[in-house]
Design a protein around this motif. Structure first.
Motif, PDB file in Angstrom:
ATOM      1  N   LEU A 118       1.211  -1.038   0.016  1.00 59.69           N
ATOM      2  CA  LEU A 118      -0.044  -0.053   0.108  1.00 59.69           C
ATOM      3  C   LEU A 118       0.846   1.011  -0.216  1.00 59.69           C
ATOM      4  CD1 LEU A 118      -3.247  -0.935   2.313  1.00 59.69           C
ATOM      5  CD2 LEU A 118      -3.155  -0.489  -0.535  1.00 59.69           C
ATOM      6  N   ALA A 119       1.615   1.255   0.932  1.00 60.92           N
ATOM      7  CA  ALA A 119       2.263   2.181   1.079  1.00 60.92           C
ATOM      8  C   ALA A 119       3.115   2.581  -1.089  1.00 60.92           C
ATOM      9  CB  ALA A 119       4.186   2.412   1.769  1.00 60.92           C
ATOM     10  N   ALA A 120       3.810   1.114  -1.347  1.00 59.43           N
ATOM     11  CA  ALA A 120       4.519   1.355  -2.616  1.00 59.43           C
ATOM     12  C   ALA A 120       3.417   2.188  -3.272  1.00 59.43           C
ATOM     13  CB  ALA A 120       4.920   0.433  -3.305  1.00 59.43           C
ATOM     14  N   ALA A 121       2.038   1.808  -3.077  1.00 61.18           N
ATOM     15  CA  ALA A 121       0.798   2.050  -4.414  1.00 61.18           C
ATOM     16  C   ALA A 121       0.817   3.875  -4.140  1.00 61.18           C
ATOM     17  CB  ALA A 121      -0.095   1.637  -4.112  1.00 61.18           C
ATOM     18  N   GLY A 122       1.468   4.257  -2.635  1.00 62.69           N
ATOM     19  CA  GLY A 122       1.246   5.692  -2.196  1.00 62.69           C
ATOM     20  C   GLY A 122       2.255   6.615  -3.107  1.00 62.69           C
ATOM     21  N   VAL A 123       3.727   5.710  -3.087  1.00 62.30           N
ATOM     22  CA  VAL A 123       4.541   6.270  -3.386  1.00 62.30           C
ATOM     23  C   VAL A 123       4.244   6.601  -4.944  1.00 62.30           C
ATOM     24  CG1 VAL A 123       7.147   6.085  -4.349  1.00 62.30           C
ATOM     25  CG2 VAL A 123       6.047   5.786  -2.373  1.00 62.30           C
ATOM     26  N   LYS A 124       3.693   5.666  -6.066  1.00 60.62           N
ATOM     27  CA  LYS A 124       3.713   5.734  -7.515  1.00 60.62           C
ATOM     28  C   LYS A 124       2.377   6.710  -7.998  1.00 60.62           C
ATOM     29  CE  LYS A 124       6.443   2.816  -8.863  1.00 60.62           C
ATOM     30  NZ  LYS A 124       8.123   3.259  -9.564  1.00 60.62           N
ATOM     31  N   LEU A 125       1.683   6.621  -6.793  1.00 59.86           N
ATOM     32  CA  LEU A 125       0.550   7.924  -7.183  1.00 59.86           C
ATOM     33  C   LEU A 125       1.013   9.003  -6.600  1.00 59.86           C
ATOM     34  CD1 LEU A 125      -2.915   6.500  -5.651  1.00 59.86           C
ATOM     35  CD2 LEU A 125      -2.468   6.727  -7.365  1.00 59.86           C
ATOM     36  N   ARG A 126       1.818   9.388  -6.332  1.00 59.46           N
ATOM     37  CA  ARG A 126       2.479  10.801  -6.309  1.00 59.46           C
ATOM     38  C   ARG A 126       3.508  10.510  -7.178  1.00 59.46           C
ATOM     39  NH1 ARG A 126       4.849  12.270  -1.371  1.00 59.46           N
ATOM     40  NH2 ARG A 126       5.358  14.380  -2.592  1.00 59.46           N
ATOM     41  N   GLU A 127       3.485   9.434  -7.674  1.00 63.30           N
ATOM     42  CA  GLU A 127       4.822   9.884  -8.790  1.00 63.30           C
ATOM     43  C   GLU A 127       3.863  10.475 -10.530  1.00 63.30           C
ATOM     44  OE1 GLU A 127       8.881   7.466  -9.291  1.00 63.30           O
ATOM     45  OE2 GLU A 127       7.039   6.817  -8.332  1.00 63.30           O
ATOM     46  N   GLY A 128       2.742  10.474 -10.012  1.00 63.90           N
ATOM     47  CA  GLY A 128       1.687  10.169 -11.051  1.00 63.90           C
ATOM     48  C   GLY A 128       1.951   8.979 -11.751  1.00 63.90           C
ATOM     49  N   LYS A 129       1.885   8.604 -11.372  1.00 73.99           N
ATOM     50  CA  LYS A 129       2.343   6.701 -12.088  1.00 73.99           C
ATOM     51  C   LYS A 129       0.719   6.126 -11.404  1.00 73.99           C
ATOM     52  CE  LYS A 129       6.658   6.986 -12.915  1.00 73.99           C
ATOM     53  NZ  LYS A 129       8.279   6.331 -12.309  1.00 73.99           N
ATOM     54  N   PRO A 130      -0.367   5.602 -12.070  1.00 80.84           N
ATOM     55  CA  PRO A 130      -2.106   4.945 -11.173  1.00 80.84           C
ATOM     56  C   PRO A 130      -1.676   3.738 -12.030  1.00 80.84           C
ATOM     57  CG  PRO A 130      -2.402   6.795 -12.906  1.00 80.84           C
ATOM     58  CD  PRO A 130      -1.225   7.124 -13.089  1.00 80.84           C
ATOM     59  N   ARG A 131      -1.268   3.455 -12.977  1.00 78.91           N
ATOM     60  CA  ARG A 131      -1.297   1.821 -13.351  1.00 78.91           C
ATOM     61  C   ARG A 131       0.168   0.933 -12.893  1.00 78.91           C
ATOM     62  NH1 ARG A 131      -1.448   2.670 -19.753  1.00 78.91           N
ATOM     63  NH2 ARG A 131      -3.876   2.366 -19.727  1.00 78.91           N
ATOM     64  N   PRO A 132       0.331   1.597 -12.675  1.00 80.96           N
ATOM     65  CA  PRO A 132       1.804   0.342 -11.355  1.00 80.96           C
ATOM     66  C   PRO A 132       1.002   0.739  -9.815  1.00 80.96           C
ATOM     67  CG  PRO A 132       3.290   2.309 -12.737  1.00 80.96           C
ATOM     68  CD  PRO A 132       1.593   2.321 -13.203  1.00 80.96           C
ATOM     69  N   SER A 133       0.704   1.545  -9.505  1.00 79.11           N
ATOM     70  CA  SER A 133      -0.477   1.534  -8.348  1.00 79.11           C
ATOM     71  C   SER A 133      -1.209   0.937  -8.105  1.00 79.11           C
ATOM     72  CB  SER A 133      -0.877   3.162  -8.023  1.00 79.11           C
ATOM     73  OG  SER A 133      -0.823   3.371  -7.140  1.00 79.11           O
ATOM     74  N   ALA A 134      -1.522   1.092  -8.812  1.00 80.76           N
ATOM     75  CA  ALA A 134      -3.455  -0.121  -8.914  1.00 80.76           C
ATOM     76  C   ALA A 134      -2.468  -1.238  -9.621  1.00 80.76           C
ATOM     77  CB  ALA A 134      -4.472  -0.058 -10.498  1.00 80.76           C
ATOM     78  N   ARG A 135      -1.383  -1.807 -10.062  1.00 80.44           N
ATOM     79  CA  ARG A 135      -0.735  -3.174  -9.548  1.00 80.44           C
ATOM     80  C   ARG A 135      -0.696  -3.472  -8.153  1.00 80.44           C
ATOM     81  NH1 ARG A 135       1.523  -2.119 -14.847  1.00 80.44           N
ATOM     82  NH2 ARG A 135       3.443  -1.113 -13.142  1.00 80.44           N
ATOM     83  N   HIS A 136      -0.338  -2.082  -7.276  1.00 80.14           N
ATOM     84  CA  HIS A 136       0.283  -2.747  -5.773  1.00 80.14           C
ATOM     85  C   HIS A 136      -0.583  -3.171  -5.117  1.00 80.14           C
ATOM     86  CE1 HIS A 136       5.033  -2.299  -6.143  1.00 80.14           C
ATOM     87  NE2 HIS A 136       4.602  -0.483  -6.622  1.00 80.14           N
ATOM     88  N   TYR A 137      -1.923  -2.165  -5.231  1.00 82.02           N
ATOM     89  CA  TYR A 137      -3.072  -2.312  -4.314  1.00 82.02           C
ATOM     90  C   TYR A 137      -3.560  -3.503  -4.760  1.00 82.02           C
ATOM     91  CZ  TYR A 137      -4.597   3.028  -5.121  1.00 82.02           C
ATOM     92  OH  TYR A 137      -4.270   4.170  -4.300  1.00 82.02           O
ATOM     93  N   GLY A 138      -3.460  -4.148  -6.151  1.00 82.44           N
ATOM     94  CA  GLY A 138      -4.478  -5.478  -6.316  1.00 82.44           C
ATOM     95  C   GLY A 138      -3.080  -7.194  -5.879  1.00 82.44           C
ATOM     96  N   ARG A 139      -2.138  -6.862  -5.728  1.00 83.75           N
ATOM     97  CA  ARG A 139      -1.286  -7.427  -4.560  1.00 83.75           C
ATOM     98  C   ARG A 139      -1.058  -7.126  -2.976  1.00 83.75           C
ATOM     99  NH1 ARG A 139       4.961  -5.867  -5.795  1.00 83.75           N
ATOM    100  NH2 ARG A 139       5.244  -8.070  -4.605  1.00 83.75           N
ATOM    101  N   ALA A 140      -1.485  -6.490  -2.817  1.00 87.51           N
ATOM    102  CA  ALA A 140      -1.580  -5.895  -1.192  1.00 87.51           C
ATOM    103  C   ALA A 140      -3.565  -6.324  -1.238  1.00 87.51           C
ATOM    104  CB  ALA A 140      -2.132  -4.245  -0.737  1.00 87.51           C
ATOM    105  N   ALA A 141      -4.287  -6.349  -1.795  1.00 88.55           N
ATOM    106  CA  ALA A 141      -5.746  -6.679  -1.743  1.00 88.55           C
ATOM    107  C   ALA A 141      -5.137  -8.437  -1.644  1.00 88.55           C
ATOM    108  CB  ALA A 141      -6.404  -6.487  -2.670  1.00 88.55           C
ATOM    109  N   ALA A 142      -4.487  -9.129  -2.683  1.00 88.38           N
ATOM    110  CA  ALA A 142      -4.281 -10.900  -2.717  1.00 88.38           C
ATOM    111  C   ALA A 142      -3.722 -11.001  -1.251  1.00 88.38           C
ATOM    112  CB  ALA A 142      -3.350 -10.770  -3.107  1.00 88.38           C
TER     113      ALA A 142
END
Length: 172
Positions: free
Chosen positions: A94-118
């Motif tokens: 989730l923290a990695a997803a936050g970094v990616k969102l702050r970088e303006g990279k929503p797709r990599p962020s979504a991958r991190h969300y998916g892995r966190a949810a798993a």
């Protein structure tokens, strides 16, 4: 004017000078100008519960890379294939997803969300876990499912990108 954000969980610990974003700021650990350069990474934690809360404090304030670092040693020290280890890994993702969102990279962020949810679903399958937070694993999964993968406006200042907070169920 002072920035108003979530209430600090450990106000006695100063926040880092910046919330790390790759390519924007010096690497916190590897670069001599980094905010944590030379601080070392102890192989043993003096107080794991404080480090857990510190990670939550950083996360809530928008210091996602730093929250990841706070939780990583907890993850490394947790027994293999346990709900606790899976939960720490979910928080790190989730923290990695936050970094990616702050970088303006929503797709990599979504991958991190998916892995966190798993990882959180695996925690549930193993019988659940007392998270140490006011939010349950099921509630966290629900929040992850509702997270928009739209990047917030870019800012050099730390910024929270999630609609939920990680609050300890009791302060130690």
């Amino acid at each position: 004017m002072d920035k108003v954000g979530p209430v600090r969980l450990l106000p006695e610990r100063p926040l880092p000078r910046y919330a790390y974003l790759p390519g924007k700021f010096p690497h916190p650990v590897r670069d001599p100008a980094g905010h944590s350069f030379g601080a070392g990474n102890d192989s043993q934690l003096a107080d794991a519960s404080e480090e857990f809360v510190w990670g939550a404090d950083l996360f809530n304030q928008g210091y996602y890379w730093e929250a990841h670092e706070a939780w990583e040693l907890l993850w490394q020290q947790a027994e293999s294939a346990t709900p606790q280890r899976l939960f720490y890994k979910a928080l790190i993702l989730l923290a990695a997803a936050g970094v990616k969102l702050r970088e303006g990279k929503p797709r990599p962020s979504a991958r991190h969300y998916g892995r966190a949810a798993a990882h959180l679903r695996a925690v549930q399958e193993q019988g659940g876990l007392e998270t140490g937070l006011t939010i349950t694993v099921a509630e966290l999964l629900e929040h992850i499912g509702q997270v928009a993968s739209v990047a917030p406006p870019r800012s050099d200042e730390p910024q929270a990108v999630f609609s939920f907070l990680l609050l300890p169920s009791c302060r130690r």
